[in-house]
Design a protein around this motif. Structure first.
Motif, PDB file in Angstrom:
ATOM      1  N   PRO A 455      -4.217 -16.761   1.153  1.00  0.00           N
ATOM      2  CA  PRO A 455      -3.754 -16.325   2.481  1.00  0.00           C
ATOM      3  C   PRO A 455      -2.597 -15.331   2.410  1.00  0.00           C
ATOM      4  CG  PRO A 455      -3.074 -18.585   2.028  1.00  0.00           C
ATOM      5  CD  PRO A 455      -4.021 -18.213   0.951  1.00  0.00           C
ATOM      6  N   ALA A 456      -1.819 -15.341   1.305  1.00  0.00           N
ATOM      7  CA  ALA A 456      -0.727 -14.377   1.147  1.00  0.00           C
ATOM      8  C   ALA A 456      -1.225 -13.058   0.567  1.00  0.00           C
ATOM      9  CB  ALA A 456       0.368 -14.963   0.262  1.00  0.00           C
ATOM     10  N   LEU A 482       0.502  -8.602  -1.099  1.00  0.00           N
ATOM     11  CA  LEU A 482       0.304  -7.183  -0.816  1.00  0.00           C
ATOM     12  C   LEU A 482       1.346  -6.665   0.174  1.00  0.00           C
ATOM     13  CD1 LEU A 482      -1.356  -4.564  -0.956  1.00  0.00           C
ATOM     14  CD2 LEU A 482      -2.817  -5.504   0.844  1.00  0.00           C
ATOM     15  N   PHE A 483       1.596  -7.435   1.232  1.00  0.00           N
ATOM     16  CA  PHE A 483       2.494  -6.958   2.277  1.00  0.00           C
ATOM     17  C   PHE A 483       3.950  -7.273   1.966  1.00  0.00           C
ATOM     18  CE2 PHE A 483      -1.704  -7.670   4.088  1.00  0.00           C
ATOM     19  CZ  PHE A 483      -1.993  -6.361   4.483  1.00  0.00           C
ATOM     20  N   GLU A 484       4.173  -8.101   0.943  1.00  0.00           N
ATOM     21  CA  GLU A 484       5.518  -8.230   0.393  1.00  0.00           C
ATOM     22  C   GLU A 484       5.845  -6.993  -0.436  1.00  0.00           C
ATOM     23  OE1 GLU A 484       7.943 -10.996  -2.868  1.00  0.00           O
ATOM     24  OE2 GLU A 484       5.880 -11.504  -2.284  1.00  0.00           O
ATOM     25  N   GLU A 488       5.882  -1.551   4.547  1.00  0.00           N
ATOM     26  CA  GLU A 488       5.748  -0.462   5.506  1.00  0.00           C
ATOM     27  C   GLU A 488       4.337  -0.387   6.099  1.00  0.00           C
ATOM     28  OE1 GLU A 488       5.247   1.376   1.308  1.00  0.00           O
ATOM     29  OE2 GLU A 488       6.418  -0.182   2.334  1.00  0.00           O
ATOM     30  N   VAL A 489       3.332  -1.066   5.482  1.00  0.00           N
ATOM     31  CA  VAL A 489       1.961  -0.977   6.010  1.00  0.00           C
ATOM     32  C   VAL A 489       1.603  -2.157   6.905  1.00  0.00           C
ATOM     33  CG1 VAL A 489       1.264   0.332   4.002  1.00  0.00           C
ATOM     34  CG2 VAL A 489       0.897  -2.128   4.035  1.00  0.00           C
ATOM     35  N   VAL A 490       2.556  -3.107   7.124  1.00  0.00           N
ATOM     36  CA  VAL A 490       2.245  -4.304   7.920  1.00  0.00           C
ATOM     37  C   VAL A 490       1.788  -3.914   9.326  1.00  0.00           C
ATOM     38  CG1 VAL A 490       3.229  -6.371   8.973  1.00  0.00           C
ATOM     39  CG2 VAL A 490       3.772  -5.798   6.587  1.00  0.00           C
ATOM     40  N   ALA A 491       2.488  -2.931   9.918  1.00  0.00           N
ATOM     41  CA  ALA A 491       2.189  -2.566  11.302  1.00  0.00           C
ATOM     42  C   ALA A 491       1.046  -1.577  11.426  1.00  0.00           C
ATOM     43  CB  ALA A 491       3.452  -1.970  11.955  1.00  0.00           C
ATOM     44  N   GLN A 492       0.358  -1.262  10.341  1.00  0.00           N
ATOM     45  CA  GLN A 492      -0.682  -0.241  10.363  1.00  0.00           C
ATOM     46  C   GLN A 492      -2.092  -0.823  10.485  1.00  0.00           C
ATOM     47  OE1 GLN A 492      -0.104   2.891   7.374  1.00  0.00           O
ATOM     48  NE2 GLN A 492       2.034   2.232   7.140  1.00  0.00           N
TER      49      GLN A 492
END
Length: 602
Positions: A455-456, A482-484, A488-492
């Motif tokens: 899930p992470a 990946l998002f750790e 910067e790509v979390v909101a994309q």
């Protein structure tokens, strides 16, 4: 009205007794207790109808005379057994004719005092023969005890079954430990182990018993309630079912030799799962094997035969077996498979240093000394071993398991079981070579590839092209979410895409999607086309996502530049068209003015 059978039991002129079995802590039959003694038996033995002590407590001489052994065989096999024996001791001095047979959970014995029969002429000779037989039985019993102790100490589950109903006649301690508190000896297999019967194991025993062909099962799944807690436990076992034959060559039972390979199977399954997902990792599970056991030696006339049967099992098993005695490790027994490892050599009677000196530089003697001194088992896996034959020498691999065996509580020697694992080793080496080739191809792939787990979305794999897109090193990326790694790509929208693939199991295809990364300290927008594919475990559960990504930034930017140029040209054409129209209109006005001037002049 009284039960006619009970009336007959009391009226029969010969002695008759009903016995119940008595087992020790290892589930071995060690004695019988009196249930009932008829009047004739009470007169012959001078005992009450329900004697308070056990059979062997009253008659300890029943062991050397073979009477107790006869009772054990009759109870274990369910077959009638007749035995003529002189008995001098325990307050008796006479000849008995004994007939014993099992009935339900009891042993029925009829005994006749033959003292009044005409046997005086053979009495002295019979006593001499019986004395010789007692000596032979004592020697056989000592050997049986030693072999039984070896079997009980082997790190494997061993059982012996008799007859078409597969009645348990022997289980070693390791086997009994799997089913604490469950009575096995003397019970038909399907009755004692209904769960195993439902899973087809006794059908395999039927096949071996009927055909005489051994059965070898590798990594068989078994689900049994070992602890009687009401829920099953899932294991994997390697098993050998081998027919046991009497002197006439008739099949009379089956040998069960099994050992737990659950840890190896589960480890290999994990490796196979990884191999199926991208064939990134492959490893092999090593199998270790210990083999063999023999039926309990019982009746006086059959004890020698059963000892021979035990050695026949050793001789027929595919494993190489040796027994070494004393601190010098002197060979006292080898089977044909072990002898085939050293063709043309005399091993029995020689120490290991004398018989196979070429093994000493490899530290074999030191490791055997450690087993003998400490009692700790030794497992040498996948040992290279040259095998010589008339066709030449081939390189083989063996797994050796050495276990100390004890006599009278003291370590007396070492049993060694060897299995050839050449095919497994060569197969693993081939898989490792294939794995290296797959890794090389993975690294040189012309597209970016990455694997995310859990899930992470933990980064498990990423090739060089993918790391270049992220502008991260392998050490920075692997093992992180990946998002750790790329906040910067979390909101994309990429997190929602990957989470959706894991939730639905449906692949996602993105075409020339914009993505903004911090590269070389500068926020940079690129364009990527990608496929996010769910990764499934063997049970169908989705555990991760594999991403195959192509950087399409340059084509997108080039196409956009071409589109901008095309629009600019279109604007210029529009502007030129308008200017031409104005020029045409001016020209028409000029011609009209010229005409007016001409008219004015003329």
């Amino acid at each position: 009205m009284d039960n006619p059978l009970e009336v007959f039991f009391d009226l029969v002129p010969t002695g008759a007794a009903l016995y119940a079995p008595v087992y020790d802590g290892r589930s071995e039959l060690v004695d019988f207790r009196f249930v009932r003694l008829n009047p004739a038996g009470q007169r012959l033995l001078g005992l009450p109808a329900k004697p308070p002590r056990s059979f062997r407590e009253y008659y300890p001489h029943s062991v050397p005379t073979g009477i107790f052994a006869q009772y054990c065989v009759a109870y274990s096999t369910g077959e009638a057994s007749t035995y003529d024996v002189p008995y001098a001791g325990d307050g008796l001095d006479t000849f008995f004719r004994l007939v014993a047979q099992r009935s339900g959970d009891l042993l029925v014995v009829s005994f006749t005092d033959m003292a009044d029969l005409p046997h005086a002429a053979v009495e002295a000779a019979l006593r001499a023969v019986q004395a010789a037989e007692r000596t032979a039985r004592a020697e056989v019993e000592a050997q049986r005890q030693r072999l039984s102790e070896v079997l009980h100490q082997l790190p494997a589950q061993i059982a012996a079954y008799h007859g078409p109903d597969h009645v348990y006649t022997f289980v070693n301690q390791r086997y009994q430990d799997y089913f604490p508190g469950r009575e096995l000896l003397g019970r038909p297999g399907r009755q004692a182990m209904p769960a195993a019967a439902e899973q087809g194991f006794f059908d395999l025993l039927d096949q071996v018993y009927q055909t005489g062909e051994p059965y070898y099962g590798v990594e068989l799944p078994v689900n049994l309630d070992f602890s009687a807690a009401g829920h099953g436990q899932h294991l994997f076992i390697n098993t050998l079912y081998h027919p046991l034959r009497n002197r006439q060559g008739e099949i009379e039972g089956v040998l069960d030799f099994s050992y737990d390979v659950t840890e190896q199977v589960r480890a290999r399954q994990q490796v196979q799962q990884l191999n199926q997902e991208l064939e990134v990792r492959i490893a092999a599970a090593t199998q270790a094997a210990l083999a063999l056991q023999a039926d309990v030696l019982a009746a006086a006339q059959r004890q020698v035969q059963e000892r021979e049967t035990f050695y026949q099992v050793f001789a027929q098993t595919p494993a190489a077996i040796s027994l070494k005695q004393g601190p010098a490790h002197r060979y006292v027994f080898i089977n044909a498979s072990y002898q085939a490892m050293f063709p043309g050599r005399v091993l029995v009677g020689q120490t290991i240093a004398e018989a196979v000196p070429e093994t000493l530089p490899n530290g074999v003697l030191a490791r055997l000394n450690h087993v003998y001194q400490t009692g700790e088992p030794l497992l040498d896996s996948e040992v290279p071993f040259p095998v010589h034959s008339p066709e030449g020498t081939r390189q083989a691999y063996y797994t050796f398991a050495s276990q100390a065996y004890r006599e009278h509580g003291e370590i007396a020697g070492i049993s060694t079981v060897a299995y050839e694992v050449t095919d497994q080793v060569l197969a693993r080496q081939q898989r490792e070579a294939q794995q290296h080739e797959l890794q090389r191809i993975f690294e040189q792939a012309p597209v970016a590839i990455a694997v995310f787990r859990g899930p992470a979305h933990t980064i498990e794999l990423a090739n060089d092209l993918q790391l270049a897109i992220w502008d991260r090193t392998r050490e920075q990326a692997l093992g992180k979410g990946l998002f750790e790694l790329l906040p910067e790509v979390v909101a994309q929208g990429f997190e929602e895409i990957i989470t959706g693939v894991m939730a639905t199991g449906q692949p996602y295809v993105g075409i020339e999607m914009p993505a903004s990364f911090t590269r070389h300290g500068v926020q940079e927008e690129i364009f990527v086309s990608f496929v996010h594919q769910p990764l499934r475990e063997a049970d169908g559960r989705i555990s991760g996502v594999v991403a195959v990504i192509t950087d399409t930034t340059e084509p997108v930017r080039a196409r956009r530049a071409m589109e901008a140029s095309r629009q600019q040209v279109h604007a210029l054409n529009t502007e030129l068209t308008a200017t031409n129209q104005e020029l045409l209109a001016s020209n028409r006005r000029l011609r009209h003015t010229n005409v007016d001037l001409d008219n004015f002049i003329y």
